[in-house]
Scaffold this motif. Structure first.
Motif, PDB file in Angstrom:
ATOM      1  N   VAL A 183       0.837  -1.205   0.000  1.00  0.00           N
ATOM      2  CA  VAL A 183       0.000   0.000   0.000  1.00  0.00           C
ATOM      3  C   VAL A 183       0.871   1.255   0.000  1.00  0.00           C
ATOM      4  O   VAL A 183       0.537   2.240  -0.669  1.00  0.00           O
ATOM      5  CB  VAL A 183      -0.989  -0.016   1.186  1.00  0.00           C
ATOM      6  CG1 VAL A 183      -1.701   1.321   1.323  1.00  0.00           C
ATOM      7  CG2 VAL A 183      -2.012  -1.137   1.000  1.00  0.00           C
ATOM      8  N   ALA A 184       1.992   1.234   0.698  1.00  0.00           N
ATOM      9  CA  ALA A 184       2.912   2.384   0.677  1.00  0.00           C
ATOM     10  C   ALA A 184       3.418   2.635  -0.740  1.00  0.00           C
ATOM     11  O   ALA A 184       3.519   3.797  -1.174  1.00  0.00           O
ATOM     12  CB  ALA A 184       4.076   2.145   1.639  1.00  0.00           C
ATOM     13  N   GLU A 185       3.709   1.569  -1.482  1.00  0.00           N
ATOM     14  CA  GLU A 185       4.124   1.718  -2.890  1.00  0.00           C
ATOM     15  C   GLU A 185       3.010   2.338  -3.726  1.00  0.00           C
ATOM     16  O   GLU A 185       3.251   3.232  -4.545  1.00  0.00           O
ATOM     17  CB  GLU A 185       4.488   0.357  -3.488  1.00  0.00           C
ATOM     18  CG  GLU A 185       5.723  -0.281  -2.943  1.00  0.00           C
ATOM     19  CD  GLU A 185       5.890  -1.715  -3.438  1.00  0.00           C
ATOM     20  OE1 GLU A 185       5.058  -2.194  -4.256  1.00  0.00           O
ATOM     21  OE2 GLU A 185       6.847  -2.367  -2.986  1.00  0.00           O
ATOM     22  N   VAL A 186       1.796   1.857  -3.522  1.00  0.00           N
ATOM     23  CA  VAL A 186       0.644   2.389  -4.262  1.00  0.00           C
ATOM     24  C   VAL A 186       0.455   3.862  -3.930  1.00  0.00           C
ATOM     25  O   VAL A 186       0.221   4.694  -4.814  1.00  0.00           O
ATOM     26  CB  VAL A 186      -0.637   1.577  -3.962  1.00  0.00           C
ATOM     27  CG1 VAL A 186      -1.874   2.252  -4.531  1.00  0.00           C
ATOM     28  CG2 VAL A 186      -0.508   0.154  -4.499  1.00  0.00           C
ATOM     29  N   TRP A 187       0.571   4.219  -2.652  1.00  0.00           N
ATOM     30  CA  TRP A 187       0.407   5.617  -2.226  1.00  0.00           C
ATOM     31  C   TRP A 187       1.443   6.511  -2.902  1.00  0.00           C
ATOM     32  O   TRP A 187       1.103   7.589  -3.399  1.00  0.00           O
ATOM     33  CB  TRP A 187       0.500   5.733  -0.709  1.00  0.00           C
ATOM     34  CG  TRP A 187       0.396   7.161  -0.266  1.00  0.00           C
ATOM     35  CD1 TRP A 187       1.391   7.950   0.221  1.00  0.00           C
ATOM     36  CD2 TRP A 187      -0.769   7.996  -0.319  1.00  0.00           C
ATOM     37  NE1 TRP A 187       0.929   9.212   0.478  1.00  0.00           N
ATOM     38  CE2 TRP A 187      -0.398   9.262   0.158  1.00  0.00           C
ATOM     39  CE3 TRP A 187      -2.077   7.786  -0.733  1.00  0.00           C
ATOM     40  CZ2 TRP A 187      -1.302  10.319   0.249  1.00  0.00           C
ATOM     41  CZ3 TRP A 187      -2.982   8.845  -0.649  1.00  0.00           C
ATOM     42  CH2 TRP A 187      -2.589  10.084  -0.169  1.00  0.00           C
ATOM     43  N   GLU A 188       2.684   6.071  -2.930  1.00  0.00           N
ATOM     44  CA  GLU A 188       3.721   6.881  -3.585  1.00  0.00           C
ATOM     45  C   GLU A 188       3.406   7.081  -5.054  1.00  0.00           C
ATOM     46  O   GLU A 188       3.574   8.177  -5.596  1.00  0.00           O
ATOM     47  CB  GLU A 188       5.104   6.243  -3.405  1.00  0.00           C
ATOM     48  CG  GLU A 188       5.664   6.404  -2.013  1.00  0.00           C
ATOM     49  CD  GLU A 188       5.626   7.857  -1.531  1.00  0.00           C
ATOM     50  OE1 GLU A 188       6.066   8.763  -2.283  1.00  0.00           O
ATOM     51  OE2 GLU A 188       5.142   8.094  -0.414  1.00  0.00           O
ATOM     52  N   TYR A 189       2.920   6.041  -5.712  1.00  0.00           N
ATOM     53  CA  TYR A 189       2.531   6.147  -7.115  1.00  0.00           C
ATOM     54  C   TYR A 189       1.390   7.164  -7.284  1.00  0.00           C
ATOM     55  O   TYR A 189       1.442   8.034  -8.177  1.00  0.00           O
ATOM     56  CB  TYR A 189       2.112   4.774  -7.647  1.00  0.00           C
ATOM     57  CG  TYR A 189       1.531   4.834  -9.041  1.00  0.00           C
ATOM     58  CD1 TYR A 189       2.359   4.973 -10.148  1.00  0.00           C
ATOM     59  CD2 TYR A 189       0.163   4.775  -9.242  1.00  0.00           C
ATOM     60  CE1 TYR A 189       1.831   5.045 -11.421  1.00  0.00           C
ATOM     61  CE2 TYR A 189      -0.385   4.837 -10.517  1.00  0.00           C
ATOM     62  CZ  TYR A 189       0.461   4.978 -11.603  1.00  0.00           C
ATOM     63  OH  TYR A 189      -0.065   5.067 -12.874  1.00  0.00           O
ATOM     64  N   LEU A 190       0.394   7.085  -6.413  1.00  0.00           N
ATOM     65  CA  LEU A 190      -0.739   8.010  -6.506  1.00  0.00           C
ATOM     66  C   LEU A 190      -0.314   9.449  -6.264  1.00  0.00           C
ATOM     67  O   LEU A 190      -0.755  10.367  -6.957  1.00  0.00           O
ATOM     68  CB  LEU A 190      -1.824   7.604  -5.502  1.00  0.00           C
ATOM     69  CG  LEU A 190      -2.516   6.272  -5.752  1.00  0.00           C
ATOM     70  CD1 LEU A 190      -3.431   5.914  -4.591  1.00  0.00           C
ATOM     71  CD2 LEU A 190      -3.271   6.274  -7.068  1.00  0.00           C
ATOM     72  N   ARG A 191       0.553   9.659  -5.275  1.00  0.00           N
ATOM     73  CA  ARG A 191       1.030  11.019  -4.992  1.00  0.00           C
ATOM     74  C   ARG A 191       1.833  11.559  -6.166  1.00  0.00           C
ATOM     75  O   ARG A 191       1.733  12.740  -6.510  1.00  0.00           O
ATOM     76  CB  ARG A 191       1.883  11.037  -3.715  1.00  0.00           C
ATOM     77  CG  ARG A 191       1.122  10.757  -2.446  1.00  0.00           C
ATOM     78  CD  ARG A 191      -0.022  11.744  -2.176  1.00  0.00           C
ATOM     79  NE  ARG A 191       0.460  13.113  -2.143  1.00  0.00           N
ATOM     80  CZ  ARG A 191      -0.306  14.191  -2.332  1.00  0.00           C
ATOM     81  NH1 ARG A 191      -1.581  14.064  -2.577  1.00  0.00           N
ATOM     82  NH2 ARG A 191       0.194  15.394  -2.274  1.00  0.00           N
ATOM     83  N   THR A 192       2.611  10.703  -6.808  1.00  0.00           N
ATOM     84  CA  THR A 192       3.391  11.123  -7.972  1.00  0.00           C
ATOM     85  C   THR A 192       2.466  11.533  -9.110  1.00  0.00           C
ATOM     86  O   THR A 192       2.685  12.557  -9.762  1.00  0.00           O
ATOM     87  CB  THR A 192       4.337   9.979  -8.430  1.00  0.00           C
ATOM     88  OG1 THR A 192       5.194   9.645  -7.368  1.00  0.00           O
ATOM     89  CG2 THR A 192       5.140  10.386  -9.631  1.00  0.00           C
ATOM     90  N   ARG A 193       1.423  10.750  -9.329  1.00  0.00           N
ATOM     91  CA  ARG A 193       0.435  11.084 -10.371  1.00  0.00           C
ATOM     92  C   ARG A 193      -0.289  12.378 -10.077  1.00  0.00           C
ATOM     93  O   ARG A 193      -0.608  13.146 -10.974  1.00  0.00           O
ATOM     94  CB  ARG A 193      -0.586   9.957 -10.527  1.00  0.00           C
ATOM     95  CG  ARG A 193      -0.099   8.815 -11.369  1.00  0.00           C
ATOM     96  CD  ARG A 193      -1.247   7.873 -11.652  1.00  0.00           C
ATOM     97  NE  ARG A 193      -2.287   8.513 -12.434  1.00  0.00           N
ATOM     98  CZ  ARG A 193      -2.674   8.152 -13.640  1.00  0.00           C
ATOM     99  NH1 ARG A 193      -2.073   7.132 -14.228  1.00  0.00           N
ATOM    100  NH2 ARG A 193      -3.646   8.754 -14.267  1.00  0.00           N
ATOM    101  N   ALA A 194      -0.595  12.588  -8.780  1.00  0.00           N
ATOM    102  CA  ALA A 194      -1.354  13.794  -8.401  1.00  0.00           C
ATOM    103  C   ALA A 194      -0.500  15.023  -8.614  1.00  0.00           C
ATOM    104  O   ALA A 194      -0.967  16.061  -8.973  1.00  0.00           O
ATOM    105  CB  ALA A 194      -1.795  13.686  -6.943  1.00  0.00           C
TER     106      ALA A 194
END
Length: 194
Positions: A183-194
């Motif tokens: 989930v931490a990996e997914v969160w970093e990906y989402l923050r990068t996209r945002a």
């Protein structure tokens, strides 16, 4: 982001972890309960369609009883969805309008694939576990009969179809620590996209 997964997959555990990272969670299950509370038009319409025996003595929706009726009959499930889904959609729209412009909004929706909603989201995340693990978790955590769990699984999109709809698959068959890391990996990906 659209977040989905079959019953017992751990979708709610992923949502809680994303919320802990700072995501705004819009929970379709919670909204679907809200729109059928006593005194709502949703509950009145369900009782009119399925009869008063889907109500508890207190006048609330008897969800297990209704589930027994609809998850073994696709026509009845479609009737229930026609009552509940428009109300859920309207309430969801209200909640999403209240999000800040820079928020990572996670829409936690069990039937994302079944209702072909993937196109509504920038990213679709699917929480995945093998079917037998789904059954074991729901039997253990919710006390539901294994046959009822399998009926619900069969009423949902097949695992392969759900995985094919995903931009990201979160394997939740490991330890809680494994899930934290993923989930931490997914969160970093989402923050990068945002």
């Amino acid at each position: 982001m659209g977040l989905t997964g079959g019953i017992g997959s751990g979708k709610s555990a992923v949502a809680r972890r994303l919320e802990g990272h700072g995501a705004l969670i819009v929970d379709a299950d919670q909204i679907s309960r809200e729109v059928v509370e006593p005194g709502t038009s949703g509950l009145e319409e369900i009782a009119a369609e399925f009869g008063d025996d889907v109500l508890t003595e207190e006048g609330r929706l008897d969800r297990p009883r209704l589930g027994e009726i609809v998850f073994s009959d696709t026509a009845k499930l479609a009737k229930l969805n026609a009552i509940v889904h428009p109300r859920v959609g309207a309430r969801t729209e209200e909640l999403m309008k209240g999000a800040s412009a820079d928020a990572v909004v996670v829409y936690d929706v069990p039937l994302l694939v079944e209702n072909d909603l993937g196109g509504l989201y920038d990213v679709v995340v699917v929480v995945d576990v093998p079917e037998e693990e789904q059954v074991a978790r729901v039997v253990h955590n919710r006390g539901m009969d294994a046959d009822q769990v399998r009926a619900r699984i069969n009423a949902q999109a097949a695992r392969d179809r759900r995985r094919a709809a995903a931009d990201i698959v979160v394997d939740n068959s490991g330890t809680p620590e494994d899930l934290d890391a993923r989930v931490a990996e997914v969160w970093e990906y989402l923050r990068t996209r945002a």
